[in-house]
Scaffold this motif. Structure first.
Motif: not given
Length: 57
Positions: A18-25, A30-42
């Motif tokens: 997820v971190g790699e995807k967020i660092a991408g383009t 989609e970015r908000l969904a990835l950030l939410r997923r990152q928070a859940q995983l954390g």
């Protein structure tokens, strides 16, 4: 039925991905969904660490 909790290794692997995807383009929703997923995983990672720490006591 609730999904099964991930193993520690799976959580770390998904956090990395997820971190790699967020660092991408990615942007917008989609970015908000990835950030939410990152928070859940954390949160899952932190809960597992707390559980392991309490088990040692």
């Amino acid at each position: 039925m609730a999904p099964r909790p991930l193993t520690d290794a799976a959580v770390l692997k998904q956090l990395k991905t997820v971190g790699e995807k967020i660092a991408g383009t990615v942007s917008g929703k989609e970015r908000l969904a990835l950030l939410r997923r990152q928070a859940q995983l954390g949160d899952q990672r932190d809960a597992a660490a707390d559980k392991a720490r309490k088990a040692k006591q």
